[in-house]
Design a protein around this motif. Structure first.
Motif, PDB file in Angstrom:
ATOM      1  N   ILE A 192     -56.651  29.121 -28.882  1.00 16.03           N
ATOM      2  CA  ILE A 192     -55.767  28.595 -27.816  1.00 16.03           C
ATOM      3  C   ILE A 192     -56.272  28.444 -26.594  1.00 16.03           C
ATOM      4  N   TRP A 193     -57.732  28.229 -26.397  1.00 16.63           N
ATOM      5  CA  TRP A 193     -58.428  28.372 -25.179  1.00 16.63           C
ATOM      6  C   TRP A 193     -58.211  27.068 -24.335  1.00 16.63           C
ATOM      7  N   ASP A 194     -58.232  25.873 -25.291  1.00 18.45           N
ATOM      8  CA  ASP A 194     -57.982  24.644 -24.428  1.00 18.45           C
ATOM      9  C   ASP A 194     -56.474  24.572 -24.087  1.00 18.45           C
ATOM     10  N   LEU A 195     -55.713  24.969 -24.833  1.00 20.23           N
ATOM     11  CA  LEU A 195     -54.097  25.108 -24.116  1.00 20.23           C
ATOM     12  C   LEU A 195     -54.036  25.867 -22.859  1.00 20.23           C
ATOM     13  N   HIS A 196     -54.694  27.196 -23.017  1.00 19.57           N
ATOM     14  CA  HIS A 196     -54.784  27.949 -21.779  1.00 19.57           C
ATOM     15  C   HIS A 196     -55.333  27.552 -20.653  1.00 19.57           C
ATOM     16  N   LYS A 197     -56.566  26.697 -20.734  1.00 23.39           N
ATOM     17  CA  LYS A 197     -57.111  26.088 -19.596  1.00 23.39           C
ATOM     18  C   LYS A 197     -56.378  25.070 -18.909  1.00 23.39           C
ATOM     19  N   ARG A 198     -55.537  24.153 -19.768  1.00 27.35           N
ATOM     20  CA  ARG A 198     -54.782  23.069 -19.474  1.00 27.35           C
ATOM     21  C   ARG A 198     -53.442  23.384 -18.732  1.00 27.35           C
ATOM     22  N   ASP A 199     -52.737  24.395 -19.465  1.00 26.52           N
ATOM     23  CA  ASP A 199     -51.195  24.479 -19.415  1.00 26.52           C
ATOM     24  C   ASP A 199     -50.835  26.212 -18.799  1.00 26.52           C
ATOM     25  N   GLN A 200     -51.849  27.017 -19.107  1.00 18.12           N
ATOM     26  CA  GLN A 200     -51.034  28.439 -19.022  1.00 18.12           C
ATOM     27  C   GLN A 200     -51.911  29.168 -18.236  1.00 18.12           C
ATOM     28  N   CYS A 201     -53.092  29.006 -17.853  1.00 19.14           N
ATOM     29  CA  CYS A 201     -53.693  29.993 -16.870  1.00 19.14           C
ATOM     30  C   CYS A 201     -52.985  29.908 -15.641  1.00 19.14           C
ATOM     31  N   PRO A 202     -52.547  31.038 -15.048  1.00 15.73           N
ATOM     32  CA  PRO A 202     -51.857  31.075 -13.835  1.00 15.73           C
ATOM     33  C   PRO A 202     -52.870  30.706 -12.440  1.00 15.73           C
ATOM     34  N   GLN A 203     -54.130  30.742 -12.678  1.00 20.29           N
ATOM     35  CA  GLN A 203     -54.868  30.559 -11.573  1.00 20.29           C
ATOM     36  C   GLN A 203     -55.674  29.186 -11.862  1.00 20.29           C
ATOM     37  N   ARG A 204     -55.397  28.252 -12.665  1.00 18.12           N
ATOM     38  CA  ARG A 204     -55.628  27.091 -12.780  1.00 18.12           C
ATOM     39  C   ARG A 204     -55.323  25.974 -11.591  1.00 18.12           C
ATOM     40  N   ILE A 205     -56.238  25.082 -11.200  1.00 19.33           N
ATOM     41  CA  ILE A 205     -55.836  24.372 -10.189  1.00 19.33           C
ATOM     42  C   ILE A 205     -54.814  23.140 -10.260  1.00 19.33           C
ATOM     43  N   VAL A 206     -53.799  23.190  -9.585  1.00 19.35           N
ATOM     44  CA  VAL A 206     -52.944  22.083  -9.721  1.00 19.35           C
ATOM     45  C   VAL A 206     -52.520  21.639  -8.320  1.00 19.35           C
ATOM     46  N   ALA A 207     -52.066  20.164  -8.129  1.00 19.42           N
ATOM     47  CA  ALA A 207     -51.652  19.600  -7.172  1.00 19.42           C
ATOM     48  C   ALA A 207     -49.973  19.509  -6.811  1.00 19.42           C
ATOM     49  N   CYS A 208     -49.701  19.751  -5.482  1.00 15.38           N
ATOM     50  CA  CYS A 208     -48.241  19.510  -5.310  1.00 15.38           C
ATOM     51  C   CYS A 208     -47.758  18.107  -5.473  1.00 15.38           C
ATOM     52  N   GLU A 209     -46.573  17.888  -5.782  1.00 14.48           N
ATOM     53  CA  GLU A 209     -46.041  16.613  -6.412  1.00 14.48           C
ATOM     54  C   GLU A 209     -45.686  15.733  -5.070  1.00 14.48           C
ATOM     55  N   TYR A 210     -45.423  16.643  -4.046  1.00 15.38           N
ATOM     56  CA  TYR A 210     -44.954  15.946  -2.675  1.00 15.38           C
ATOM     57  C   TYR A 210     -46.171  15.944  -1.557  1.00 15.38           C
ATOM     58  N   CYS A 211     -47.152  16.846  -1.609  1.00 16.09           N
ATOM     59  CA  CYS A 211     -48.267  16.535  -0.588  1.00 16.09           C
ATOM     60  C   CYS A 211     -49.683  16.207  -1.183  1.00 16.09           C
ATOM     61  N   GLU A 212     -49.536  16.439  -2.304  1.00 17.21           N
ATOM     62  CA  GLU A 212     -51.070  16.561  -3.125  1.00 17.21           C
ATOM     63  C   GLU A 212     -51.987  17.666  -2.829  1.00 17.21           C
ATOM     64  N   PHE A 213     -51.564  18.548  -2.122  1.00 16.40           N
ATOM     65  CA  PHE A 213     -52.445  19.732  -1.767  1.00 16.40           C
ATOM     66  C   PHE A 213     -52.542  20.528  -3.139  1.00 16.40           C
ATOM     67  N   GLU A 214     -54.014  20.894  -3.182  1.00 15.94           N
ATOM     68  CA  GLU A 214     -54.377  21.744  -4.426  1.00 15.94           C
ATOM     69  C   GLU A 214     -54.361  23.150  -4.457  1.00 15.94           C
ATOM     70  N   LEU A 215     -53.712  23.779  -5.131  1.00 15.33           N
ATOM     71  CA  LEU A 215     -53.720  25.209  -4.994  1.00 15.33           C
ATOM     72  C   LEU A 215     -53.480  25.914  -6.540  1.00 15.33           C
ATOM     73  N   PRO A 216     -53.623  27.220  -6.600  1.00 14.89           N
ATOM     74  CA  PRO A 216     -53.385  27.735  -7.912  1.00 14.89           C
ATOM     75  C   PRO A 216     -51.958  27.700  -8.371  1.00 14.89           C
ATOM     76  N   ALA A 217     -51.862  27.596  -9.907  1.00 17.97           N
ATOM     77  CA  ALA A 217     -50.629  27.046 -10.370  1.00 17.97           C
ATOM     78  C   ALA A 217     -49.499  28.459 -10.112  1.00 17.97           C
ATOM     79  N   VAL A 218     -50.133  29.689 -10.030  1.00 16.12           N
ATOM     80  CA  VAL A 218     -48.983  30.708  -9.807  1.00 16.12           C
ATOM     81  C   VAL A 218     -48.387  30.645  -8.162  1.00 16.12           C
ATOM     82  N   GLU A 219     -48.894  29.814  -7.464  1.00 15.06           N
ATOM     83  CA  GLU A 219     -48.493  29.673  -6.025  1.00 15.06           C
ATOM     84  C   GLU A 219     -47.642  28.609  -6.089  1.00 15.06           C
ATOM     85  N   LEU A 220     -47.663  27.423  -7.052  1.00 13.23           N
ATOM     86  CA  LEU A 220     -47.171  26.248  -6.870  1.00 13.23           C
ATOM     87  C   LEU A 220     -45.668  26.191  -6.697  1.00 13.23           C
TER      88      LEU A 220
END
Length: 209
Positions: A83-111
């Motif tokens: 499940i490593w690929d799934l973890h990296k793509r969708d599950q890791c709480p510290q993976r970097i994602v972008a805010c849909e409103y301002c596009e600011f990048e931050l860890p998923a746990v803070e999104l």
């Protein structure tokens, strides 16, 4: 009889006949089965995780690359290889994602917390002259700015207004509590009153003399 037997012999059938290798369970030409079985048993090993036949000398490498758990560098969790690929793509709480409103990048746990604040910011709509929350912008455009035929314009062609990519402004520090100001005022009045009383007493003593 020998002639009749020779007449029924088919060389092509002998070439295509196969036997099952007892070690790897593959179908091997019968003419090579003995040689293959000896080589297979000596050099190949069945992986207990995936069932694949792997060269014995490469078994450790196969396990490390295909089955060994992975230590995630971001969240420090031990993740099963499957499940490593799934973890990296969708599950890791510290993976970097972008805010849909301002596009600011931050860890998923803070999104969620970030978007809860960011989505409540407003932008001025030039068409209807109103301030619209960013979380409501696309719905506002679809509902309020239909095209001439009465059909809503494609949402893919409508985007949130461009703005600087940055996190929400910091919260302003709390103002001083009014109660503290009130106490300081009372203290000032009391000190002034005491000074006036002392001055009055000294003045009366001077007149007595």
């Amino acid at each position: 009889m020998a002639a009749a037997a020779d007449a029924g012999y088919d060389p092509s059938a002998a070439l295509t006949a196969t036997s099952t290798c007892a070690h790897c369970k593959r179908e091997i030409p019968s003419s090579n089965i003995d040689l293959h079985s000896a080589h297979c048993a000596r050099n190949l090993q069945k992986c207990e995780h995936c069932g694949e036949m792997v060269a014995r000398k490469l078994m450790d490498k196969h396990y490390n690359e295909d089955h060994a758990p992975v230590n995630c560098d971001l969240c420090k969790e031990i993740i099963q290889r499957e499940i490593w690929d799934l973890h990296k793509r969708d599950q890791c709480p510290q993976r970097i994602v972008a805010c849909e409103y301002c596009e600011f990048e931050l860890p998923a746990v803070e999104l969620h917390e970030h978007q809860d604040v960011c989505g409540n910011r407003t932008e001025f709509c030039q068409k209807c002259k109103k301030y619209i929350r960013l979380r409501e912008w696309l719905g506002h455009e679809i509902q309020c700015h239909a095209n001439a035929n009465g059909a809503a314009e494609s949402s893919s062609a409508r985007t949130i207004p461009a703005r600087e990519v940055r996190p929400p402004p910091p919260v302003r520090p709390a103002r001083p509590i009014h109660g503290a100001q009130h106490k300081r005022l009372l203290f000032t009045i009391a000190v002034t009153g005491i000074a006036v009383m002392i001055g009055s007493i000294l003045f009366q003593r001077e007149e007595g003399f």
